[in-house]
Design an enzyme around this catalytic site. Structure first.
Site, mmCIF file in Angstrom:
data_model
loop_
_atom_site.group_PDB
_atom_site.id
_atom_site.type_symbol
_atom_site.label_atom_id
_atom_site.label_comp_id
_atom_site.label_asym_id
_atom_site.label_seq_id
_atom_site.Cartn_x
_atom_site.Cartn_y
_atom_site.Cartn_z
ATOM 1 N N ASP A 94 -7.292 -3.190 1.425
ATOM 2 C CA ASP A 94 -6.644 -2.986 0.132
ATOM 3 C C ASP A 94 -7.504 -3.540 -1.013
ATOM 4 O OD1 ASP A 94 -4.468 -1.925 1.538
ATOM 5 O OD2 ASP A 94 -3.427 -3.850 1.582
ATOM 6 N N ASP A 113 -0.919 -6.613 7.147
ATOM 7 C CA ASP A 113 -1.192 -7.282 5.876
ATOM 8 C C ASP A 113 -1.055 -8.776 6.091
ATOM 9 O OD1 ASP A 113 -1.610 -4.936 4.318
ATOM 10 O OD2 ASP A 113 0.546 -4.670 4.110
#
Length: 163
Positions: free
Chosen positions: A138, A120
């Site tokens: 995401d 991330d």
């Protein structure tokens, strides 16, 4: 354009964008580092997550989450494929939504298989209040869910009254 082609192209673009951006982050930032891009609002970070959304099951004291999330994702890919098969060829929002979700799921699945965790790197915040870091996959999953909601709303409003 046929629904499988449209969903496949969207998924492929998402997978490529997701993996290219993650590779750039892994190659240019140190793990757990942060670079401020917009003070008090946006950082580029390099963090990893063994769990799911919002850090669910992101714990070092359990070892089964990698296998669990790989299996769940593969089952989900099957469900997405079945939904796509039953989707009306003219339902652009549902087809696109499924393509976005498919691409996002595969993007994060690649990370889980190769690294055992998901990279991330986008950190949005206001002052000291941070949204959990996320990635292109995401974003795609969220956009896909939004497109699916729009599809459901449009199909409901176009359905004849049966009272």
């Amino acid at each position: 354009m046929k629904k499988y082609s449209l969903a496949g192209i969207i998924a492929a673009v998402i997978i490529i964008l997701d993996q290219v951006t993650k590779i750039a982050v892994r190659n240019n930032l140190e793990l757990w580092s942060s670079k401020t891009l917009i003070p008090d609002y946006f950082n580029l970070v390099y963090v990893v997550n063994k769990g799911a959304a919002f850090g669910f099951l992101n714990r070092g004291d359990i070892s089964w989450q990698r296998t669990f999330f790989i299996v769940v994702t593969i089952i989900s890919l099957g469900a997405i494929t079945m939904l796509l098969k039953s989707t009306n060829d003219k339902d652009f929002f549902q087809i696109s939504g499924l393509g976005f979700i498919l691409g996002g799921a595969i993007g994060n699945l690649i990370d889980r298989i190769l690294y055992g965790e998901v990279t991330d790197f986008l950190d949005i915040y206001v002052g000291t209040y941070h949204w959990p870091a996320f990635n292109v996959a995401d974003i795609a999953i969220c956009l896909g869910a939004l497109a699916m909601i729009i599809s459901i709303y449009r199909n409901k409003s176009n359905a004849p009254d049966t009272v």
